[in-house]
Design an enzyme around this catalytic site. Sequence first.
Site, PDB file in Angstrom:
ATOM      1  N   ARG A 182      -4.693  -4.598  -6.505  1.00 53.22           N
ATOM      2  CA  ARG A 182      -3.421  -5.296  -6.595  1.00 53.22           C
ATOM      3  C   ARG A 182      -3.408  -6.625  -5.834  1.00 53.22           C
ATOM      4  O   ARG A 182      -3.033  -7.666  -6.373  1.00 53.22           O
ATOM      5  CB  ARG A 182      -2.275  -4.420  -6.043  1.00 53.22           C
ATOM      6  N   HIS A 207      -0.143  -6.316   6.729  1.00 53.29           N
ATOM      7  CA  HIS A 207      -0.379  -6.695   5.324  1.00 53.29           C
ATOM      8  C   HIS A 207       0.905  -7.415   4.901  1.00 53.29           C
ATOM      9  O   HIS A 207       1.758  -6.854   4.209  1.00 53.29           O
ATOM     10  CB  HIS A 207      -0.636  -5.429   4.506  1.00 53.29           C
TER      11      HIS A 207
HETATM   12  N1   CP Z   1      -1.282  -2.476  -1.890  1.00 58.33           N
HETATM   13  C1   CP Z   1      -2.561  -2.910  -1.785  1.00 58.33           C
HETATM   14  O1   CP Z   1      -2.936  -3.582  -0.829  1.00 58.33           O
HETATM   15  O2   CP Z   1      -3.347  -2.545  -2.834  1.00 58.33           O
HETATM   16  P1   CP Z   1      -4.866  -3.002  -2.987  1.00 58.33           P
HETATM   17  O3   CP Z   1      -5.647  -2.366  -1.896  1.00 58.33           O
HETATM   18  O4   CP Z   1      -5.279  -2.547  -4.374  1.00 58.33           O
HETATM   19  O5   CP Z   1      -4.911  -4.504  -2.871  1.00 58.33           O
END
Ligand code: CP
Length: 318
Positions: free
Chosen positions: A59, A137
Site C-alpha cells: 500500500r 508511520h
Molecule cells: N499500511 C501499510 O503500511 O501497508 P504496507 O506495509 O503494505 O505499505
Amino acid sequence: MTSPLGKDLLGLEHLSAEQISLILDTAVPLKAISERTIKKVPTLRGATIVNLFFEASTRTRISFEFAEKRMSADTVNVASAGSSIQKGETLVDTARNLEAMKIDMVVVRHGSSGAARFLAERIESNVINAGDGTHEHPTQGLLDLLTLRDRWGSLAGRRVCICGDVLHSRVARSNIWGLQKLGAEVAVCGPRSLLPRAIAEMGVIVFDRIEAAIEWADALNVLRLQLERMLGGYIPSLREYNRVFGVTSERLGRAPRDILILHPGPMNRGVEIDSDVADGPHSVILDQVTNGVAVRMAVLYLLAGNSPQLAEAAKGGA
Ligand code: CP
C-alpha cells in the site's frame, strides 16, 4: 517558498493540530484527481523523488508512487534487494549518492526506528517517513484521520480504540498522536504482552477485553499481529488470540452504536479480524487505501512549498 510543514515529514508527534488539519484539508480537493480519466496534474513537474524501501510494502510504496506520478514528478524506486545496500552500503551513503544525481525528495521505509530522522539530518532533500521500525508511520496516521473525518466531519470528542499489537506498531503511535491533537479520545486494547509498558503515559485508556472496547468506541483501528517482529512468546497461539481479541461480527453485533472498523493492512484474516467484518458494512478499510493516495499527494505538495490554495487549482488541471 518554504513549506508550512518544514523540511521533512518524520512523524505526527511534533506536528501541530493546525499542520495536521492543513494536510487533511489539502488532501480533500486532491482526491478528485484520482477520479478522472486522465489522472495527472503538472503540480510537481520537474521534481525528482526517490522511493527508498528497505522493508516490504504494498500500500505505502504503491500509493506514494501513484501520488508522485499523478502530480507529474519523476520517480525512481530503490529496494534493498538488487541495490548496493546488499553489498553493505549504508543508508546515508545510498542517499548521498542519489543526491549527487540531483534529487528533490526521498520517501524512506526502514526497519530501524529513527532511520528517517537520521537521514533527514544528513541530506538536503525533503525526507518523508514511510514507516521506521516501531516508531511512526505518519502518512498512515494521516490517512486514518482523513477516513474518520470524512465520516464524522470532526474528530473532536470521538472515541477511537487501537486494538491488538500496539507494542510493535508504528501505526499505533502515529494514530495516538494525531487523534489526540485533533481532539479525539484514544484507547488501546490487547493482551498486556502486546502493549508497551508505559502506554498509559501517552494519555490513552487501556482495555483488557475487546468486548469493553467495542462498548466504548466509535471506531476500532485493528492492527495486524506483526508476526515477523515477534521472536516468540507474546501470545499462546493465533487461534487463542482470535478467540479472545478477534474482531468478529458476533462481537460487533453487540455494539451499542454505529462503529467504524479500520485496519492499516495487510490483514491476518481470521486472526485479528474476521473476513465478514473486514468486508462488511462497518469496514472503511478500502476507503483508507483510497485516501492514502490523496494524503500522500498533499504531503508531497506541501513539502514542495506550494500554497494550500494551489491544491484547488491543481484539481482544476492548472
Ligand atoms: N499500511 C501499510 O503500511 O501497508 P504496507 O506495509 O503494505 O505499505
